[in-house]
Design an enzyme around this catalytic site. Structure first.
Site, PDB file in Angstrom:
ATOM      1  N   ARG A  89       4.746  -9.161 -10.335  1.00 54.73           N
ATOM      2  CA  ARG A  89       4.661 -10.430  -9.589  1.00 54.73           C
ATOM      3  C   ARG A  89       5.984 -11.183  -9.641  1.00 54.73           C
ATOM      4  O   ARG A  89       6.333 -11.929  -8.734  1.00 54.73           O
ATOM      5  CB  ARG A  89       3.598 -11.341 -10.200  1.00 54.73           C
ATOM      6  CG  ARG A  89       2.179 -10.848 -10.072  1.00 54.73           C
ATOM      7  CD  ARG A  89       1.230 -11.970 -10.490  1.00 54.73           C
ATOM      8  NE  ARG A  89      -0.111 -11.507 -10.771  1.00 54.73           N
ATOM      9  CZ  ARG A  89      -1.051 -11.312  -9.859  1.00 54.73           C
ATOM     10  NH1 ARG A  89      -0.790 -11.520  -8.587  1.00 54.73           N
ATOM     11  NH2 ARG A  89      -2.261 -10.894 -10.191  1.00 54.73           N
ATOM     12  N   ASP A 115      -0.195 -15.757  -0.185  1.00 57.65           N
ATOM     13  CA  ASP A 115       0.882 -14.779  -0.316  1.00 57.65           C
ATOM     14  C   ASP A 115       0.809 -13.763   0.831  1.00 57.65           C
ATOM     15  O   ASP A 115       1.809 -13.461   1.472  1.00 57.65           O
ATOM     16  CB  ASP A 115       0.823 -14.069  -1.680  1.00 57.65           C
ATOM     17  CG  ASP A 115      -0.577 -13.568  -2.043  1.00 57.65           C
ATOM     18  OD1 ASP A 115      -1.532 -13.762  -1.250  1.00 57.65           O
ATOM     19  OD2 ASP A 115      -0.721 -12.975  -3.133  1.00 57.65           O
ATOM     20  N   ASP A 122      -4.361  -9.776   4.728  1.00 60.09           N
ATOM     21  CA  ASP A 122      -4.483  -8.354   5.023  1.00 60.09           C
ATOM     22  C   ASP A 122      -5.653  -8.214   6.016  1.00 60.09           C
ATOM     23  O   ASP A 122      -5.493  -8.457   7.197  1.00 60.09           O
ATOM     24  CB  ASP A 122      -4.713  -7.675   3.664  1.00 60.09           C
ATOM     25  CG  ASP A 122      -4.794  -6.172   3.707  1.00 60.09           C
ATOM     26  OD1 ASP A 122      -4.534  -5.588   4.755  1.00 60.09           O
ATOM     27  OD2 ASP A 122      -5.127  -5.564   2.682  1.00 60.09           O
ATOM     28  N   ASP A 175       1.056  -8.243  -7.091  1.00 56.28           N
ATOM     29  CA  ASP A 175       1.060  -7.405  -8.291  1.00 56.28           C
ATOM     30  C   ASP A 175       0.580  -5.987  -8.017  1.00 56.28           C
ATOM     31  O   ASP A 175      -0.074  -5.708  -7.007  1.00 56.28           O
ATOM     32  CB  ASP A 175       0.136  -8.012  -9.354  1.00 56.28           C
ATOM     33  CG  ASP A 175      -1.340  -7.792  -9.021  1.00 56.28           C
ATOM     34  OD1 ASP A 175      -1.753  -8.164  -7.894  1.00 56.28           O
ATOM     35  OD2 ASP A 175      -2.073  -7.227  -9.854  1.00 56.28           O
ATOM     36  N   LYS A 206      -3.470 -15.451  -8.632  1.00 58.27           N
ATOM     37  CA  LYS A 206      -2.150 -15.838  -9.093  1.00 58.27           C
ATOM     38  C   LYS A 206      -1.085 -15.583  -8.026  1.00 58.27           C
ATOM     39  O   LYS A 206       0.046 -16.041  -8.130  1.00 58.27           O
ATOM     40  CB  LYS A 206      -1.807 -14.998 -10.341  1.00 58.27           C
ATOM     41  CG  LYS A 206      -2.840 -15.134 -11.443  1.00 58.27           C
ATOM     42  CD  LYS A 206      -2.660 -14.050 -12.498  1.00 58.27           C
ATOM     43  CE  LYS A 206      -3.863 -14.023 -13.389  1.00 58.27           C
ATOM     44  NZ  LYS A 206      -3.897 -12.770 -14.165  1.00 58.27           N
TER      45      LYS A 206
HETATM   46  P1  5GP Z   1      -7.701  -9.543   2.516  1.00 57.50           P
HETATM   47  O1  5GP Z   1      -8.960 -10.220   2.087  1.00 57.50           O
HETATM   48  O2  5GP Z   1      -6.919 -10.313   3.553  1.00 57.50           O
HETATM   49  O3  5GP Z   1      -7.914  -8.111   2.900  1.00 57.50           O
HETATM   50  O4  5GP Z   1      -6.826  -9.388   1.229  1.00 57.50           O
HETATM   51  C1  5GP Z   1      -6.075 -10.367   0.694  1.00 57.50           C
HETATM   52  C2  5GP Z   1      -5.698  -9.995  -0.726  1.00 57.50           C
HETATM   53  O5  5GP Z   1      -5.525  -8.577  -0.916  1.00 57.50           O
HETATM   54  C3  5GP Z   1      -4.385 -10.598  -1.078  1.00 57.50           C
HETATM   55  O6  5GP Z   1      -4.515 -11.930  -1.518  1.00 57.50           O
HETATM   56  C4  5GP Z   1      -3.881  -9.670  -2.141  1.00 57.50           C
HETATM   57  O7  5GP Z   1      -4.435 -10.026  -3.381  1.00 57.50           O
HETATM   58  C5  5GP Z   1      -4.440  -8.321  -1.754  1.00 57.50           C
HETATM   59  N1  5GP Z   1      -3.452  -7.499  -1.028  1.00 57.50           N
HETATM   60  C6  5GP Z   1      -3.444  -7.158   0.272  1.00 57.50           C
HETATM   61  N2  5GP Z   1      -2.379  -6.403   0.575  1.00 57.50           N
HETATM   62  C7  5GP Z   1      -1.672  -6.278  -0.575  1.00 57.50           C
HETATM   63  C8  5GP Z   1      -0.444  -5.603  -0.913  1.00 57.50           C
HETATM   64  O8  5GP Z   1       0.238  -4.976  -0.103  1.00 57.50           O
HETATM   65  N3  5GP Z   1      -0.044  -5.706  -2.213  1.00 57.50           N
HETATM   66  C9  5GP Z   1      -0.750  -6.396  -3.161  1.00 57.50           C
HETATM   67  N4  5GP Z   1      -0.253  -6.429  -4.379  1.00 57.50           N
HETATM   68  N5  5GP Z   1      -1.913  -7.034  -2.876  1.00 57.50           N
HETATM   69  C10 5GP Z   1      -2.351  -6.983  -1.586  1.00 57.50           C
END
Ligand code: 5GP
Length: 185
Positions: A166, A100, A103, A160, A43
């Site tokens: 959100r 969004d 990471d 979130d 979402k």
């Molecule tokens: P990645 O696979 O790039 O490590 O993670 C991506 C996902 O991790 C994002 O789409 C999100 O859902 C979650 N995420 C990463 N950092 C944050 C953060 O600072 N806050 C929140 N709420 N979700 C995050």
């Protein structure tokens, strides 16, 4: 704001909206005359996609995917399960994956592989936030980036904490002590 567990506002509503408009201008220029399909992941990408597409001055189609990411005890595992697939065919089309936040990059890398397997004409990523310092996967096709952000747990504008916050129009840093509390029952 006192009732909210936000330590500080990292990006104000005005900052976000100004950057969204600037990215929309670039996208409108770059994709003029193309068959553009913007795809986001539910979402978290909902608010960014809604604002970005409304600021475009070219035609655009939108579609959604939903995934669940398994996070092991030691952090992200990169194991992603597709819960909702696209409704649209993407073969030969110009696909922009709207995120969004990126990471570690593991989720985006899974999505890029899944989308590329369907032979889009072109595939690129537009991410509002880039937590560059945490990246594990290099070489993602990021064409547009809103802001580089520090390694903190962010909420708001789609992000979130346990499905809440959100809807905040800004992006804030969550109070660290909240992250270690057990889920409310
Ligand atoms: P990645 O696979 O790039 O490590 O993670 C991506 C996902 O991790 C994002 O789409 C999100 O859902 C979650 N995420 C990463 N950092 C944050 C953060 O600072 N806050 C929140 N709420 N979700 C995050």
């Amino acid at each position: 704001m006192s009732a909210l567990p936000i330590k500080e506002v990292l990006l104000s509503e005005e900052q976000i909206q100004a950057r969204v408009r600037a990215i929309a201008e670039e996208v409108s220029r770059d994709y003029a005359g193309r068959d553009l399909l913007m795809v986001t992941v539910l979402k978290g990408g909902l608010y960014f996609l809604a604002d970005l597409t409304r600021a475009l001055d070219i035609p655009v189609a939108i579609d959604f995917m939903a995934i669940s990411s398994y996070r092991g005890g030691k952090g992200p595992s990169g194991v992603v399960r597709l819960i909702k697939d696209l409704d649209e065919e993407i073969t030969g089309r110009h696909v922009l994956l709207v995120e969004d936040i990126i990471d570690t990059g593991l989720t985006a890398s899974y999505l890029v592989r899944a989308l590329l397997a369907r032979d889009p004409g072109d595939l690129a990523i537009c991410t509002l936030l880039d937590k560059r310092v945490r990246r594990i996967v290099e070489g993602l096709p990021i064409r547009y980036r809103g802001f580089e952000v520090p390694d903190a747990f962010l909420v708001g504008y789609g992000l979130d904490y346990r499905q809440l916050y959100r809807n905040l129009p800004y992006i804030g840093v969550l109070h660290a002590d909240l992250l270690h509390q057990p889920a409310a029952t």
